[in-house]
Design an enzyme around this catalytic site. Sequence first.
Site, PDB file in Angstrom:
ATOM      1  N   ASP A   1       0.868  -1.163   0.000  1.00 29.62           N
ATOM      2  CA  ASP A   1       0.000   0.000   0.000  1.00 29.62           C
ATOM      3  C   ASP A   1       0.910   1.220   0.000  1.00 29.62           C
ATOM      4  OD1 ASP A   1      -2.408   1.504   0.435  1.00 29.62           O
ATOM      5  OD2 ASP A   1      -3.171  -0.177   1.615  1.00 29.62           O
TER       6      ASP A   1
ATOM      7  N   ASP B   1      -3.202   4.655  -2.350  1.00 29.38           N
ATOM      8  CA  ASP B   1      -4.275   5.141  -1.486  1.00 29.38           C
ATOM      9  C   ASP B   1      -4.855   6.475  -1.982  1.00 29.38           C
ATOM     10  OD1 ASP B   1      -5.608   4.755   1.150  1.00 29.38           O
ATOM     11  OD2 ASP B   1      -4.659   6.675   1.597  1.00 29.38           O
TER      12      ASP B   1
ATOM     13  N   GLU C   1      -6.681   3.441  -5.754  1.00 29.20           N
ATOM     14  CA  GLU C   1      -7.942   3.570  -5.020  1.00 29.20           C
ATOM     15  C   GLU C   1      -8.521   4.931  -5.388  1.00 29.20           C
ATOM     16  OE1 GLU C   1      -9.992   3.763  -0.615  1.00 29.20           O
ATOM     17  OE2 GLU C   1      -8.188   4.874  -1.094  1.00 29.20           O
TER      18      GLU C   1
ATOM     19  N   HIS D   1     -11.057  -3.273   3.993  1.00 33.09           N
ATOM     20  CA  HIS D   1     -10.927  -2.821   5.386  1.00 33.09           C
ATOM     21  C   HIS D   1     -11.717  -1.538   5.667  1.00 33.09           C
ATOM     22  CE1 HIS D   1      -8.242  -0.478   2.988  1.00 33.09           C
ATOM     23  NE2 HIS D   1      -8.042   0.357   3.998  1.00 33.09           N
TER      24      HIS D   1
HETATM   25  C1  GLC Z   1      -8.131   5.055   2.111  1.00 30.36           C
HETATM   26  C2  GLC Z   1      -7.856   3.893   3.016  1.00 30.36           C
HETATM   27  C3  GLC Z   1      -8.464   4.188   4.354  1.00 30.36           C
HETATM   28  C4  GLC Z   1      -7.804   5.429   4.896  1.00 30.36           C
HETATM   29  C5  GLC Z   1      -7.900   6.596   3.927  1.00 30.36           C
HETATM   30  C6  GLC Z   1      -6.958   7.689   4.307  1.00 30.36           C
HETATM   31  O1  GLC Z   1      -9.480   5.213   1.841  1.00 30.36           O
HETATM   32  O2  GLC Z   1      -8.300   2.704   2.453  1.00 30.36           O
HETATM   33  O3  GLC Z   1      -8.355   3.110   5.233  1.00 30.36           O
HETATM   34  O4  GLC Z   1      -8.401   5.784   6.118  1.00 30.36           O
HETATM   35  O5  GLC Z   1      -7.576   6.220   2.627  1.00 30.36           O
HETATM   36  O6  GLC Z   1      -5.628   7.301   4.090  1.00 30.36           O
END
Ligand code: GLC
Length: 563
Positions: free
Chosen positions: A98, A199, A255, A330
């Site tokens: 990640d 992320d 993401e 998660h």
């Molecule tokens: C993404 C992650 C999440 C995190 C956020 C901020 O959405 O998957 O778990 O809190 O980014 O980094």
Amino acid sequence: MNKEWWKKAVVYQIYPRSFNDSNGDGIGDLPGIREKIDYLEYLGIDLVWLNPVYDSPNDDNGYDVRNYRKIMDEFGDMGDWEALLEDLHERGIKLVMDFIPNHTSDEHRWFRKSRKSRDNKYRDYYFWRSGNEKEPPNNWDSVFGGSAWKFDDLTREYYLHLFSRKQPDLNWDNPEVRKELYEIMNWWLDKGIDGFRLDVVNFISKNPKLPDDTTRGPYGSRGSKYYVDGPNIHSYLQEMNRKVFAGRDAVAIGETPLVSVDEGAKYVEPSRNELDMIFQFDHVTFDLDDGGFWSHPKDWNLTELKDIFSRWRKVAARTGGWNATYLSNHDQPRMVSRLGDDANFRRESAKLLATLLLTISGTPFIYQGEELGMTNYPFSDISELRDVQTINQFNEMKKKGEVEDFEEVKDKVRFWSRDNARTPIQWTSGENAGFTKGEPWINVNPNKESINVEAEKKDENSVLNYYRDLISLRKDHEALIYGKYEPLMDDDEEIFAFKRRGKDETVLTVLNFSDGKRELSLSKLIPKGWRGLLLSNYPDENLDEERTNINLKPYEARLYLLE
Ligand code: GLC
Ligand code: CA
């Protein structure tokens, strides 16, 4: 079509904190993962996506990075990490890390220097703006509740944090920032990893004017239209591609919350050289009302869900790009509690969802515990929660006088707090589900008595064994990987059905998404008939006789090889 390795891969996502604790401190760790590599091999997965393991004060469980080049003490050290990589590679399992490009921890060296004065090299690594003590520079909301700005007494300015106040946003418009981040990514790739999950990567380019938002976006929050898929996002991703991924055989998975279809198409179109695949969010937001973060699940229609899956598969077909498929992770509730029926048909609906995940086109991402049919957790007090998002949002609502106590939000927390997915993996029915010998950092779900790896392994009709069957079927039938996606019965509110038309064979998936029985005319659906039944989620059935009409049971899933 290029047949890159990641198109064939079945991914397993590990949330290290909750996977397996090797030293009894109640927190999962890297040696704990190493102890379970046999399990990963037994499942048959090809690739592990590891949630963040970098040094972090853990305000947001590792998504607040203090040092990108160091392993979090609680998880072990670099030696443990290297050993893990070696063990995985030895078994033919790849590893994706990640990477968090949008923000650091406020304890990161860059931010500590940045905050010291209004005028230093690192000031411009972040977003500092003056406002006044009562009013922040703009009205953007933090994804985790409250304003996205925090006033810092030292220099009497505010800094931007789209997530928690311990996660200041990096300023990607500063070329130094980009250079530093690319260096870190290259440093990890040189260690031999197989790619990154990036992320909230579509948040990195902000509208430089940081304007007030006069409307409310998704979840009722303000600001997103000025940072989601922002003005320079494509040029930054192309630059990242040139500086980091070019010439390497590593995968880039983005993401991309709230991504639109048009922008999404650009991210994955191969000739643009941006990302290999993205996690879109339409199917994990379509069932929420607009009541802000504490949205209640609303009644959803299967036609809507099917439409979302088709929409993103059209994007892939049109651009020559590729989909990443997931039903939970998660940050989401457990899929069987959300889209299935965890009370009456837990096993059947978990298998049905698995069938969707592993037979629809795209690379499937299995989130740890999903393969056991793990469920949401029956939270009954705020003290049981660990997630910064849930806790901040609850406190924020209390502050505004919108709620008084937990009881009022209990059902919503039980439905969609991120902690539902973060309870420890249930290895056994024993103490702490075999996850730790100590006190677990978050409660173990009481249903470990019946839902656990040990029991699932022994039972040939378990969810776990069904996942294994599906994974190995994917390996035997190329149509399930490269086959064209052809949705059927688009308007049906109970049946999710599609074909995967491959070069040499075609596979049909039929899923009854209802808790009732359903009769279906196969002769209409597949006039030429079928050659073999590959799989079904009800055991011991003699389905060979059902040639013209089929009688589907609640949440029944079937997979046919067609003539
Ligand atoms: C993404 C992650 C999440 C995190 C956020 C901020 O959405 O998957 O778990 O809190 O980014 O980094
Ligand atoms: Ca530990």
